[in-house]
Structures are given as structure tokens and as C-alpha cells.
Write an enzyme that holds these catalytic residues in place. Structure first.
Site, PDB file in Angstrom:
ATOM      1  N   ARG A 183       0.815  -1.222   0.000  1.00  0.00           N
ATOM      2  CA  ARG A 183       0.000   0.000   0.000  1.00  0.00           C
ATOM      3  C   ARG A 183       0.845   1.267   0.000  1.00  0.00           C
ATOM      4  O   ARG A 183       0.331   2.343  -0.303  1.00  0.00           O
ATOM      5  CB  ARG A 183      -0.940  -0.016   1.201  1.00  0.00           C
ATOM      6  CG  ARG A 183      -1.805  -1.282   1.247  1.00  0.00           C
ATOM      7  CD  ARG A 183      -2.494  -1.458   2.579  1.00  0.00           C
ATOM      8  NE  ARG A 183      -3.093  -2.788   2.698  1.00  0.00           N
ATOM      9  CZ  ARG A 183      -2.430  -3.866   3.107  1.00  0.00           C
ATOM     10  NH1 ARG A 183      -1.140  -3.756   3.447  1.00  0.00           N
ATOM     11  NH2 ARG A 183      -3.026  -5.031   3.165  1.00  0.00           N
ATOM     12  N   LYS A 188     -14.328   0.244  -4.601  1.00  0.00           N
ATOM     13  CA  LYS A 188     -14.695   0.186  -3.182  1.00  0.00           C
ATOM     14  C   LYS A 188     -14.069   1.318  -2.379  1.00  0.00           C
ATOM     15  O   LYS A 188     -14.755   1.994  -1.604  1.00  0.00           O
ATOM     16  CB  LYS A 188     -14.310  -1.183  -2.616  1.00  0.00           C
ATOM     17  CG  LYS A 188     -14.911  -1.490  -1.270  1.00  0.00           C
ATOM     18  CD  LYS A 188     -13.984  -1.046  -0.174  1.00  0.00           C
ATOM     19  CE  LYS A 188     -14.643  -1.273   1.181  1.00  0.00           C
ATOM     20  NZ  LYS A 188     -13.735  -0.837   2.264  1.00  0.00           N
ATOM     21  N   ASP A 207     -17.916  -4.322  -0.462  1.00  0.00           N
ATOM     22  CA  ASP A 207     -16.770  -5.144  -0.086  1.00  0.00           C
ATOM     23  C   ASP A 207     -17.215  -6.598  -0.026  1.00  0.00           C
ATOM     24  O   ASP A 207     -18.323  -6.937  -0.454  1.00  0.00           O
ATOM     25  CB  ASP A 207     -16.211  -4.689   1.261  1.00  0.00           C
ATOM     26  CG  ASP A 207     -17.186  -4.994   2.392  1.00  0.00           C
ATOM     27  OD1 ASP A 207     -18.392  -5.097   2.129  1.00  0.00           O
ATOM     28  OD2 ASP A 207     -16.736  -5.149   3.541  1.00  0.00           O
TER      29      ASP A 207
END
Length: 280
Positions: free
Chosen positions: A177, A219, A238
Site C-alpha cells: 500500500r 470500493k 466489499d
DNA sequence: GACCAGGTATTGC
DNA sequence: GCAATACATGGT
């Protein structure tokens, strides 16, 4: 509990009930902590405190002026009214499910969180579990956020995270990330994406813009719209929502309507926290 | 020590 | 287009 500012007491429409437990512990925010008799978290560089015990028809909080608390808890919005609206578009078993979800979620309010914090928090949330999401967010605040007081930190600015770079962020154990966060920070700092412009756009256009950030898909973009830009029609789908759609509606997708984001939060809360009994 | 986590980008057909 | 798969890390 040391409180430097007076209590703020705000009226809610339609004698809405405010439940701090449900609002702060439903998976929409990651930086509010549960204390013995209150929930506490940093908003706009100040510590907000909400007693668990709240009077029907009011919000009572400490730590900031009326405007900040009214905005954060969206006190102008009637969840009583929204609940009716949500139910009006369903019938039969679907309606019964929504009724049950709304009932167990009574008192939950969608927070108007900071846009940038919501963006980074939900980038971190992908393929991650809630305890670790909280830990990751906490770590970047402690390492790169402005220190407010002992062990209290603001959420780091886009500039601070950009300056931290891959080396700094990797120390926060964010995994894959890191590169997504850096791309988000770059696009904000450069002005390629700005909150004010997103605010002017339609929900669909704003979503498309958000999705130009590497690591922001359907999402995460929907989460930013709902929790960070106040778009109550945005529905984050989700794994839980997919499961709910299949299990109860026997479909892959369901149109939850104008207040779909709130209906989604009710359904998510019911399935994950009540039926499956997951903690955190 | 597997298996999974409030997904997304990439790859392969 | 749409179904697999890799991705970092640590919770359960």
C-alpha cells in the site's frame, strides 16, 4: 478525564438517538478509542470526547466548538427520516431485512470525516483486517503527524507523507500500500486532485477522479465519497456486502437507493457485528 | 502453520 | 471483457 473546553450540546432532528458505540465502532473510522465512559479521537488537530451515555434527541461532546462537532456528526441530518426513506423502496423479505438492519443500527451516524484521512485510511484498508488497519493508521500518525500533546497526533498531511517517501512509509509496515499512498499524496500536493473540485463534481465524476489514484478502485473510492465527502448515496461494496447481496437478495448487486451508503452501513453492521458476531 | 483480511492491478485466455 | 493471481504483513 481532563476537559479544557465546555460541553457542547446540540439538538438532533426528530429526536434522533446518537449512539457513540455504534457510530465509532462500525468500521467507518479507525482512530477513535473506547474509554471507560466515552469515545475519544482526534479531529482537526483537537481531541474530541463523546460520553457513551447520550440523551435522546441530542449530541453532547467536548473538545471543539459547536461548528466542528455539528459538522463531524452531521447533526442537521435526520436519520429517522432517512430510515423511512430507505424502507420505502423495499417490500417483502427485503424490507424486513432492512428494518432489522436499521433497528440494530439505531443511533449510528455516518461521520463527516476529513477527506484526506478517509482517502489514506481506506487505501490502507484494502485486503487488510480492522485491527491492523488501526495499527497502520496509528503508526503513520505517530511517525509523520503533528504532535498535539503527549501521545496524541494529528493525521499527517499529504506533504508530510510525500516527504517521508517509500523509505519512511515502509517502516510503517504498510506493505504494497506504500506506493498507493505515495501516488495519492503526489496527486494532492501537485493539485492534480483537490478536495474543493471533487466537492463540486457529481458523485459519479468524483468517483472517476478518485479512481485515477493508483490503488483506488470502486470500493475505496466509494468509501472516500461516503465517509470523506458526505455522499450518502455512495455504496462501498466489499466482501461483506457481496455476501449480503447473495445471501439475502439472491443477486450480485442491489440498488440501495438515494441513501444507499447508510443502508449499506446498516446491513454491514447487522451481518458482520450482529449475525457473525465479529469483534472490533 | 495454514488461512484470511471493509481490494486492486496485472496477467492470461 | 472476465476469471485467476500476486501483492506485504500480521491477525486469528
Amino acid at each position: 478525564m481532563i476537559l479544557t473546553k465546555d460541553a457542547v450540546k446540540l439538538t438532533l432532528p426528530d429526536s434522533d438517538v446518537f449512539s457513540p458505540d455504534k457510530s465509532f465502532n462500525c468500521g467507518q473510522c479507525f482512530r477513535f478509542e473506547q474509554k471507560a465512559d466515552s469515545w475519544q479521537g482526534v479531529v482537526k488537530n483537537t481531541l474530541l470526547v463523546f460520553p457513551k451515555n447520550q440523551e435522546k434527541g441530542f449530541v453532547t461532546g467536548f473538545g471543539a466548538d459547536e461548528g466542528v462537532i455539528a459538522n463531524f456528526l452531521d447533526t442537521k441530518t435526520s436519520y429517522t427520516e432517512i430510515g423511512k426513506n430507505i424502507l420505502s423502496s423495499f417490500s417483502g423479505a427485503d424490507r424486513e431485512l432492512l428494518e432489522k438492519a436499521a433497528l440494530v443500527s439505531q443511533g449510528m451516524r455516518i461521520l463527516r470525516q476529513d477527506f484526506w484521512e478517509a482517502l489514506i485510511s481506506f487505501i490502507i484498508s484494502q485486503n487488510n483486517n480492522i485491527p491492523r488497519i488501526k495499527k497502520n493508521v496509528q503508526t503513520i500518525c505517530e511517525k509523520f503527524g503533528e504532535r498535539i500533546s503527549d501521545s496524541l497526533y494529528a493525521f499527517p498531511t499529504p506533504e508530510a507523507l510525500l516527504f517521508a517517501g517509500k523509505t519512511g512509509l515502509d517502516e510503517c509496515r504498510l506493505g504494497f500500500r506504500t506506493k498507493y499512498i505515495l501516488d495519492a499524496a503526489e496527486k494532492i500536493v501537485s493539485g492534480e486532485i483537490c478536495e474543493e473540485e471533487l466537492f463540486e463534481k457529481s458523485t459519479e465524476e468524483a468517483k472517476q477522479t478518485l479512481k485515477t489514484i493508483h490503488g483506488v478502485g470502486e470500493k475505496v473510492a466509494s468509501c472516500v465519497l461516503l465517509y470523506g465527502l458526505g455522499r450518502h448515496s455512495a455504496v462501498p461494496v466489499d466482501v461483506w456486502m457481496k455476501k449480503i447481496f447473495r445471501k439475502y437478495f439472491n443477486k450480485d448487486t442491489v440498488d440501495l437507493g438515494e441513501w444507499g451508503g447508510i443502508a449499506q452501513q446498516y446491513l454491514f453492521f447487522l451481518e458482520r457485528f450482529i449475525i457473525e458476531g465479529k469483534k472490533v
